[in-house]
Enzyme design. Structure first.
Site, PDB file in Angstrom:
ATOM      1  CE  LYS A 118      -3.506  -2.343   2.423  1.00  0.00           C
ATOM      2  NZ  LYS A 118      -4.503  -2.146   4.094  1.00  0.00           N
ATOM      3  CE1 TYR A 175      -8.757  -2.983   0.437  1.00  0.00           C
ATOM      4  CE2 TYR A 175      -8.707  -0.904  -0.442  1.00  0.00           C
ATOM      5  CZ  TYR A 175      -8.187  -1.588   0.301  1.00  0.00           C
ATOM      6  OH  TYR A 175      -7.403  -1.794   0.933  1.00  0.00           O
ATOM      7  CG  ASN A 220      -2.800  -2.565   7.361  1.00  0.00           C
ATOM      8  OD1 ASN A 220      -3.259  -2.100   6.066  1.00  0.00           O
ATOM      9  ND2 ASN A 220      -4.151  -3.402   7.737  1.00  0.00           N
ATOM     10  CG  HIS A 249      -4.829  -6.538  -0.440  1.00  0.00           C
ATOM     11  ND1 HIS A 249      -6.163  -6.575   0.565  1.00  0.00           N
ATOM     12  CD2 HIS A 249      -4.975  -6.826  -1.398  1.00  0.00           C
ATOM     13  CE1 HIS A 249      -6.552  -7.437  -0.337  1.00  0.00           C
ATOM     14  NE2 HIS A 249      -6.740  -8.187  -1.882  1.00  0.00           N
ATOM     15  CD  GLU A 261      -7.748  -9.145  -3.878  1.00  0.00           C
ATOM     16  OE1 GLU A 261      -8.177  -8.747  -3.009  1.00  0.00           O
ATOM     17  OE2 GLU A 261      -6.759  -9.686  -3.622  1.00  0.00           O
TER      18      GLU A 261
END
Length: 311
Positions: free
Chosen positions: A169, A209, A272, A275, A286
């Protein structure tokens, strides 16, 4: 008498006539019977030599040999080939019982080579009218477990070599953690088959998402993913989806185990840094969303023989 008498014609040789089975008299009909020539004698494929004849023209008392037909020869060859195939596959199965996956691949390969062209012919073989048909079907039944084991191992191996989607990310990119994250997957033994750096739009982030659309943090999550560059990757390996999640750690870094990426490098849930796909279907969706088919590379890594090798 002179020379004229010496030139008399030689009398025709008469062969002994056949005697009747029930009496000693000569059968009159035998005088008109004609002994069949070699061309008139019917032949069979691979027939044995004819019984020997005595001087008098009678057949000797030797036992009569049964001719071997083309059908019997094919059944003999089929039986021997099937038995050898079943024996090889069964032997490979038992010797590799202690090596669940690697041994299974060896047994499948051996069965593939030895059973090629044999198992498909069992159906046509069963329709023949051979004297040894029962023996042939027994041999065929012995070969079926090896074929079933081969197919089962092929499916298991195909499931093991998975692909998963991993994304670093924007916070991970800005903190310079790209090489650190890449090295953890490489040191594990997984293979990188696609990678690119992109800045996704908010609409694209919403597609990524989409399963979290009803959550209150959905808009903020999509806004953060589209706020900067993202390193998108596809990794390949046995069990890479499940173990990739273990490498990443729990969603909340404070609940992640030490040694995981989030446990070592992240602090809070909102940042975090990485992913990863959570299942096979999610991984397929994905990968399809982030990459075109031509962007995925297929190649053999030189390290695979050291990672998946069999002793």
């Amino acid at each position: 008498m002179g020379g004229a008498q010496a030139m008399k014609r030689i009398p025709r040789i008469k062969f002994p006539q056949r005697h009747s089975k029930h009496s000693g008299t000569t059968s009159q009909n035998s005088q008109h019977q004609k002994t069949p020539s070699a061309e008139e004698t019917p032949r069979t494929f691979f027939s044995r030599s004819p019984p020997s004849m005595s001087v008098a023209g009678k057949a000797s008392d030797q036992p009569k040999r049964t001719p071997v037909t083309q059908e019997e020869i094919e059944s003999i060859l089929m039986n021997s080939q099937i038995c050898r195939s079943a024996s090889r596959a069964t032997k490979s199965l038992f010797t590799s019982s202690s090596r669940a996956f690697s041994g299974g691949r060896a047994a499948a390969a051996a069965a593939t080579v030895s059973l090629r062209g044999v198992v498909p012919s069992l159906a046509t073989y069963g329709r023949t009218k051979s004297r040894n048909s029962s023996t042939g079907w027994i041999s065929g039944i012995l070969a079926l477990p090896a074929a079933a084991y081969m197919l089962q191992e092929q499916e298991a191996h195909a499931a093991e070599m998975e692909r998963t989607f991993i994304a670093i990310k924007p916070d991970g990119v800005q903190r310079g953690l790209i090489s650190e994250i890449l090295s953890r997957f490489e040191r594990k033994g997984f293979k990188l088959v696609a990678i690119k750096i992109v800045v996704p739009s908010k609409d694209f982030a919403q597609k990524h998402y989409h399963d979290l659309k009803e959550r209150p943090f959905f808009n903020g999550l999509c806004g953060f993913l589209s706020s900067g560059p993202v390193v998108a990757m596809v990794w390949e390996g046995e069990g890479v989806i499940k173990y990739g999640r273990k490498l990443i750690g729990a969603t909340d870094p404070q609940k992640s185990e030490p040694g995981t990426i989030r446990g070592d490098l992240a602090v809070v849930v909102g940042r975090n840094i990485i992913h990863g796909s959570d299942g096979p279907e999610t991984a397929k969706d994905e990968i399809k969303l982030w990459f075109k088919p031509e962007e995925l590379v297929r190649y053999t890594s030189n390290a695979e023989k050291w990672i998946y090798g069999v002793n």
